[in-house]
Design a protein around this motif. Sequence first.
Motif, PDB file in Angstrom:
ATOM      1  N   HIS A   1       0.816  -1.213   0.000  1.00  0.00           N
ATOM      2  CA  HIS A   1       0.000   0.000   0.000  1.00  0.00           C
ATOM      3  C   HIS A   1       0.849   1.262   0.000  1.00  0.00           C
ATOM      4  O   HIS A   1       0.330   2.360   0.160  1.00  0.00           O
ATOM      5  CB  HIS A   1      -0.918   0.009   1.240  1.00  0.00           C
TER       6      HIS A   1
ATOM      7  N   ILE B   1      -0.253   3.665  -2.716  1.00  0.00           N
ATOM      8  CA  ILE B   1      -1.538   4.307  -2.393  1.00  0.00           C
ATOM      9  C   ILE B   1      -1.337   5.385  -1.343  1.00  0.00           C
ATOM     10  O   ILE B   1      -1.868   6.492  -1.458  1.00  0.00           O
ATOM     11  CB  ILE B   1      -2.542   3.256  -1.873  1.00  0.00           C
ATOM     12  N   MET B   2      -0.560   5.066  -0.298  1.00  0.00           N
ATOM     13  CA  MET B   2      -0.312   6.045   0.750  1.00  0.00           C
ATOM     14  C   MET B   2       0.386   7.280   0.184  1.00  0.00           C
ATOM     15  O   MET B   2       0.053   8.410   0.530  1.00  0.00           O
ATOM     16  CB  MET B   2       0.553   5.416   1.844  1.00  0.00           C
TER      17      MET B   2
ATOM     18  N   LEU C   1      -8.345   4.175  -0.172  1.00  0.00           N
ATOM     19  CA  LEU C   1      -7.349   3.672   0.775  1.00  0.00           C
ATOM     20  C   LEU C   1      -8.023   2.936   1.922  1.00  0.00           C
ATOM     21  O   LEU C   1      -7.583   1.847   2.320  1.00  0.00           O
ATOM     22  CB  LEU C   1      -6.519   4.832   1.315  1.00  0.00           C
TER      23      LEU C   1
END
Length: 225
Positions: free
Chosen positions: A2, A5-6, A117
């Motif tokens: 992730h 995405i973060m 998210l």
Amino acid sequence: MHKKIMTSVVFGLLAFVLVVGGPVAAHEDEDHSSSNTTQWQPADSNSSHPDPAELKARLQKRKDTLNLRLSNAQKTRLQARCENAQGKIRSVEGRIKGIETSRDRVYANLLSHLTDLSGKLKTKNVDTNQLDAQISLLEESIGAFKAGLAEYKQAVADLTAMDCASDPEAFKAALEESRSYRKTLHETGQNIRKLILETIKPALAVIRAELAAQREANSSGEETD
């Protein structure tokens, strides 16, 4: 997994801050004796030619609400200057529309990134209750900002559409109301910015640290095996 995405969400937060803190259009503040200018928040009129009856009703409501009583000298000064002010307000409407559009885009992208998210974190069994509550608060704050902007836009539209020379008190009332909306919009925008920088961004940092700790624990477990 992730990390990308973060990172995308963090960039969205930074973009939002840049938009909120960016330049805004200006118009001449005609109820001051000097030729000062004041900063206007993003606004645009989609109704350059409002219904005359509705316009008249809104103008009268503003006068009644503010209970304005201008002296003859004040009326004369406004009558002499208000048409010039209207022209200056109209001249910035294109810029105003561009700023408003860019802010709407950042709002939408930011909420989309955060919601996406949250969904992906849930699939990894990450507790997102706090983040989801913050997203809901952000949505409410953005809704309040947009509602206030709609009211502000109407006041600006009325300022440019009215016959200011025939009713200087209504022009003064519209100026005062637009100032009030501008102040509220500024405060709402700052509250949204504060929510993002002081609440949501730190919460994302905590989640990222938790994910990193999980990866490290998993990696250590695999090495032990």
